[in-house]
Scaffold this active site. Structure first.
Site, PDB file in Angstrom:
ATOM      1  N   SER A   9       0.840  -1.193   0.000  1.00 50.40           N
ATOM      2  CA  SER A   9       0.000   0.000   0.000  1.00 50.40           C
ATOM      3  C   SER A   9       0.875   1.242   0.000  1.00 50.40           C
ATOM      4  O   SER A   9       1.585   1.521   0.971  1.00 50.40           O
ATOM      5  CB  SER A   9      -0.918   0.006   1.221  1.00 50.40           C
ATOM      6  OG  SER A   9      -1.568   1.252   1.296  1.00 50.40           O
ATOM      7  N   HIS A  34      -1.163  -1.177  -4.339  1.00 51.67           N
ATOM      8  CA  HIS A  34      -2.452  -0.830  -3.721  1.00 51.67           C
ATOM      9  C   HIS A  34      -2.465   0.678  -3.476  1.00 51.67           C
ATOM     10  O   HIS A  34      -1.584   1.217  -2.784  1.00 51.67           O
ATOM     11  CB  HIS A  34      -2.615  -1.597  -2.403  1.00 51.67           C
ATOM     12  CG  HIS A  34      -3.942  -1.385  -1.741  1.00 51.67           C
ATOM     13  ND1 HIS A  34      -5.076  -2.093  -2.081  1.00 51.67           N
ATOM     14  CD2 HIS A  34      -4.327  -0.525  -0.760  1.00 51.67           C
ATOM     15  CE1 HIS A  34      -6.094  -1.688  -1.332  1.00 51.67           C
ATOM     16  NE2 HIS A  34      -5.668  -0.721  -0.528  1.00 51.67           N
ATOM     17  N   ASP A  36      -4.641   3.984  -2.157  1.00 54.12           N
ATOM     18  CA  ASP A  36      -5.771   4.364  -1.308  1.00 54.12           C
ATOM     19  C   ASP A  36      -6.232   5.791  -1.592  1.00 54.12           C
ATOM     20  O   ASP A  36      -5.537   6.752  -1.272  1.00 54.12           O
ATOM     21  CB  ASP A  36      -5.354   4.252   0.167  1.00 54.12           C
ATOM     22  CG  ASP A  36      -5.158   2.814   0.585  1.00 54.12           C
ATOM     23  OD1 ASP A  36      -6.105   2.024   0.416  1.00 54.12           O
ATOM     24  OD2 ASP A  36      -4.061   2.476   1.060  1.00 54.12           O
ATOM     25  N   MET A  38      -8.805   8.664  -0.706  1.00 57.85           N
ATOM     26  CA  MET A  38      -9.704   9.064   0.401  1.00 57.85           C
ATOM     27  C   MET A  38     -10.178  10.491   0.169  1.00 57.85           C
ATOM     28  O   MET A  38      -9.403  11.351  -0.259  1.00 57.85           O
ATOM     29  CB  MET A  38      -8.965   8.993   1.729  1.00 57.85           C
ATOM     30  CG  MET A  38      -8.349   7.631   2.016  1.00 57.85           C
ATOM     31  SD  MET A  38      -7.659   7.576   3.676  1.00 57.85           S
ATOM     32  CE  MET A  38      -6.745   6.029   3.600  1.00 57.85           C
ATOM     33  N   HIS A  67      -8.259   1.529  -4.404  1.00 59.80           N
ATOM     34  CA  HIS A  67      -9.250   1.361  -3.332  1.00 59.80           C
ATOM     35  C   HIS A  67      -9.898   2.722  -3.093  1.00 59.80           C
ATOM     36  O   HIS A  67      -9.270   3.624  -2.536  1.00 59.80           O
ATOM     37  CB  HIS A  67      -8.503   0.841  -2.090  1.00 59.80           C
ATOM     38  CG  HIS A  67      -9.342   0.658  -0.878  1.00 59.80           C
ATOM     39  ND1 HIS A  67      -8.810   0.414   0.368  1.00 59.80           N
ATOM     40  CD2 HIS A  67     -10.691   0.671  -0.700  1.00 59.80           C
ATOM     41  CE1 HIS A  67      -9.780   0.288   1.250  1.00 59.80           C
ATOM     42  NE2 HIS A  67     -10.935   0.451   0.629  1.00 59.80           N
ATOM     43  N   MET A  69     -12.073   5.047  -1.190  1.00 56.48           N
ATOM     44  CA  MET A  69     -12.770   5.313   0.077  1.00 56.48           C
ATOM     45  C   MET A  69     -13.413   6.686  -0.066  1.00 56.48           C
ATOM     46  O   MET A  69     -12.996   7.668   0.546  1.00 56.48           O
ATOM     47  CB  MET A  69     -11.771   5.255   1.241  1.00 56.48           C
ATOM     48  CG  MET A  69     -11.415   3.827   1.618  1.00 56.48           C
ATOM     49  SD  MET A  69      -9.850   3.720   2.515  1.00 56.48           S
ATOM     50  CE  MET A  69      -8.724   3.720   1.134  1.00 56.48           C
ATOM     51  N   MET A 138     -11.938  -5.036   5.121  1.00 54.70           N
ATOM     52  CA  MET A 138     -11.149  -4.075   5.895  1.00 54.70           C
ATOM     53  C   MET A 138     -10.892  -4.672   7.279  1.00 54.70           C
ATOM     54  O   MET A 138     -11.833  -4.988   8.014  1.00 54.70           O
ATOM     55  CB  MET A 138     -11.907  -2.758   6.048  1.00 54.70           C
ATOM     56  CG  MET A 138     -12.047  -1.951   4.768  1.00 54.70           C
ATOM     57  SD  MET A 138     -10.499  -1.668   3.869  1.00 54.70           S
ATOM     58  CE  MET A 138      -9.497  -0.881   5.126  1.00 54.70           C
ATOM     59  N   PHE A 144      -6.703   5.379   7.681  1.00 57.83           N
ATOM     60  CA  PHE A 144      -5.297   5.602   8.053  1.00 57.83           C
ATOM     61  C   PHE A 144      -4.499   4.307   7.946  1.00 57.83           C
ATOM     62  O   PHE A 144      -5.051   3.223   8.184  1.00 57.83           O
ATOM     63  CB  PHE A 144      -5.210   6.118   9.501  1.00 57.83           C
ATOM     64  CG  PHE A 144      -6.008   7.379   9.707  1.00 57.83           C
ATOM     65  CD1 PHE A 144      -5.468   8.621   9.396  1.00 57.83           C
ATOM     66  CD2 PHE A 144      -7.322   7.305  10.161  1.00 57.83           C
ATOM     67  CE1 PHE A 144      -6.221   9.779   9.556  1.00 57.83           C
ATOM     68  CE2 PHE A 144      -8.080   8.458  10.329  1.00 57.83           C
ATOM     69  CZ  PHE A 144      -7.535   9.705  10.023  1.00 57.83           C
ATOM     70  N   GLY A 145      -3.231   4.457   7.633  1.00 60.48           N
ATOM     71  CA  GLY A 145      -2.324   3.316   7.657  1.00 60.48           C
ATOM     72  C   GLY A 145      -1.824   3.111   9.072  1.00 60.48           C
ATOM     73  O   GLY A 145      -2.055   3.951   9.959  1.00 60.48           O
ATOM     74  N   GLY A 146      -1.139   2.004   9.292  1.00 59.34           N
ATOM     75  CA  GLY A 146      -0.460   1.782  10.568  1.00 59.34           C
ATOM     76  C   GLY A 146      -1.348   1.456  11.750  1.00 59.34           C
ATOM     77  O   GLY A 146      -0.917   1.590  12.897  1.00 59.34           O
ATOM     78  N   ASP A 176      -7.123  -5.963   4.046  1.00 58.67           N
ATOM     79  CA  ASP A 176      -6.507  -4.633   4.029  1.00 58.67           C
ATOM     80  C   ASP A 176      -6.536  -3.996   5.419  1.00 58.67           C
ATOM     81  O   ASP A 176      -7.598  -3.682   5.945  1.00 58.67           O
ATOM     82  CB  ASP A 176      -7.274  -3.753   3.017  1.00 58.67           C
ATOM     83  CG  ASP A 176      -6.616  -2.407   2.809  1.00 58.67           C
ATOM     84  OD1 ASP A 176      -5.496  -2.208   3.290  1.00 58.67           O
ATOM     85  OD2 ASP A 176      -7.243  -1.559   2.131  1.00 58.67           O
ATOM     86  N   GLY A 178      -3.372  -3.491   8.762  1.00 57.19           N
ATOM     87  CA  GLY A 178      -2.661  -4.163   9.844  1.00 57.19           C
ATOM     88  C   GLY A 178      -2.113  -5.534   9.473  1.00 57.19           C
ATOM     89  O   GLY A 178      -1.911  -6.388  10.342  1.00 57.19           O
ATOM     90  N   GLY A 198       0.934  -2.120   4.082  1.00 54.84           N
ATOM     91  CA  GLY A 198       1.455  -0.761   4.005  1.00 54.84           C
ATOM     92  C   GLY A 198       2.654  -0.577   4.900  1.00 54.84           C
ATOM     93  O   GLY A 198       3.803  -0.747   4.472  1.00 54.84           O
ATOM     94  N   SER A 199       2.396  -0.278   6.177  1.00 57.41           N
ATOM     95  CA  SER A 199       3.514   0.036   7.073  1.00 57.41           C
ATOM     96  C   SER A 199       4.432  -1.153   7.297  1.00 57.41           C
ATOM     97  O   SER A 199       5.634  -0.967   7.508  1.00 57.41           O
ATOM     98  CB  SER A 199       2.992   0.593   8.398  1.00 57.41           C
ATOM     99  OG  SER A 199       1.829  -0.054   8.792  1.00 57.41           O
TER     100      SER A 199
HETATM  101  C1  DX5 Z   1      -6.591   2.018   5.235  1.00 58.55           C
HETATM  102  C2  DX5 Z   1      -6.090   1.664   3.846  1.00 58.55           C
HETATM  103  C3  DX5 Z   1      -5.052   0.632   3.836  1.00 58.55           C
HETATM  104  C4  DX5 Z   1      -3.769   1.058   4.520  1.00 58.55           C
HETATM  105  C5  DX5 Z   1      -3.097  -0.156   5.053  1.00 58.55           C
HETATM  106  O1  DX5 Z   1      -7.693   2.819   5.131  1.00 58.55           O
HETATM  107  O2  DX5 Z   1      -7.182   1.192   3.053  1.00 58.55           O
HETATM  108  O3  DX5 Z   1      -4.761   0.196   2.514  1.00 58.55           O
HETATM  109  O4  DX5 Z   1      -2.894   1.751   3.672  1.00 58.55           O
HETATM  110  O5  DX5 Z   1      -1.985   0.239   5.771  1.00 58.55           O
HETATM  111  P1  DX5 Z   1      -1.347  -0.702   6.892  1.00 58.55           P
HETATM  112  O6  DX5 Z   1      -0.870  -1.927   6.192  1.00 58.55           O
HETATM  113  O7  DX5 Z   1      -0.249   0.154   7.428  1.00 58.55           O
HETATM  114  O8  DX5 Z   1      -2.418  -0.993   7.906  1.00 58.55           O
HETATM  115 ZN    ZN Z   2      -6.672   0.183   1.113  1.00 57.26          ZN
END
Ligand code: DX5
Ligand code: ZN
Length: 223
Positions: A9, A34, A36, A38, A67, A69, A138, A144-146, A176, A178, A198-199
């Protein structure tokens, strides 16, 4: 044997070095990018739109998994397809006419994905599962990531796997939020096909090695 897909991501990438980060994914064992999108309405955060998707697409040598959102995603399907999206995923919660929206995505030639928030039961897709190419579960609240993986996503993945297999649908199950080395194997055993990370990838000391490690897990079942 069923081989899973790993989709880093880009949200977790260092945007001051975006070209390098894209090149790292290009040269890694990752399968997809991937991305995102938003809008600050469907989720409490704003990222980027088709302009950045198109710019990434010019450098990317792997499919773009976009993706959305955003509210009213049906308005932007053609624009994201033109920007280079190969997979377009909309949220079930944002689509009162999901069947129409899914078919609109397919008409553009893209794969049609539907994402479900953590509280949305997989049963909402029961009457449309044969029309979908990908279901994105989800495993955090989107925005948010992380964030921390929501554990209930594991039994939810199993339930969705049963529904997809019973309907003889070819829909891929994408997880998707964590996702990382600590839960990848359990998710694959539960029936996941696509791991978004992602992270856990971009925050790793050695991102290509982490991608390789995520790819190396084997699901228990052979299909
Ligand atoms: C969250 C995003 C994810 C996010 C995942 O809203 O849809 O794609 O980037 O990031 P990690 O892997 O850090 O949870
Ligand atoms: Zn995503």
């Amino acid at each position: 044997m069923r081989k899973h897909i790993v989709a880093p991501s880009v949200l977790a990438a260092d945007f001051t070095r975006l070209a390098e980060e894209i090149e790292m994914v290009n040269n890694s064992e990752a399968d997809w990018f991937h991305l995102d999108v938003m809008d600050g309405r469907f989720v409490p955060n704003i990222t980027f739109g088709m302009f950045i998707v198109e710019a990434i697409g010019k450098m990317a040598r792997k499919p773009l998994d976009v993706h959305l959102m955003i509210v009213e995603p049906e308005k932007y399907i053609e624009a994201f397809r033109k920007a280079g999206a190969h997979v377009i995923t909309v949220h079930a919660e944002a689509c009162p006419h999901l069947h129409r929206t899914v078919h609109k995505i397919r008409e553009t030639g893209a794969m049609a994905g539907v994402a479900l928030n953590p509280h949305t039961p997989v049963q909402v897709l029961e009457n449309i599962i044969e029309d979908i190419d990908l279901v994105c579960l989800m495993s955090v609240n989107p925005g948010f990531g992380g964030q921390k993986f929501i554990y209930n996503s594991l039994p939810k993945t199993r339930k969705l796997r049963e529904m997809i297999d019973a309907a003889n649908s070819r829909a891929l199950i994408e997880i998707d939020g964590g996702v990382g080395m600590q839960n990848a194997e359990s998710l694959l055993q539960a029936g996941a096909d696509v791991l978004v990370a992602g992270s856990s990838v971009f925050g790793a000391g050695d991102p290509p090695a982490t991608i390789r490690a995520l790819k190396a897990f084997q699901p228990v079942f052979d299909f």
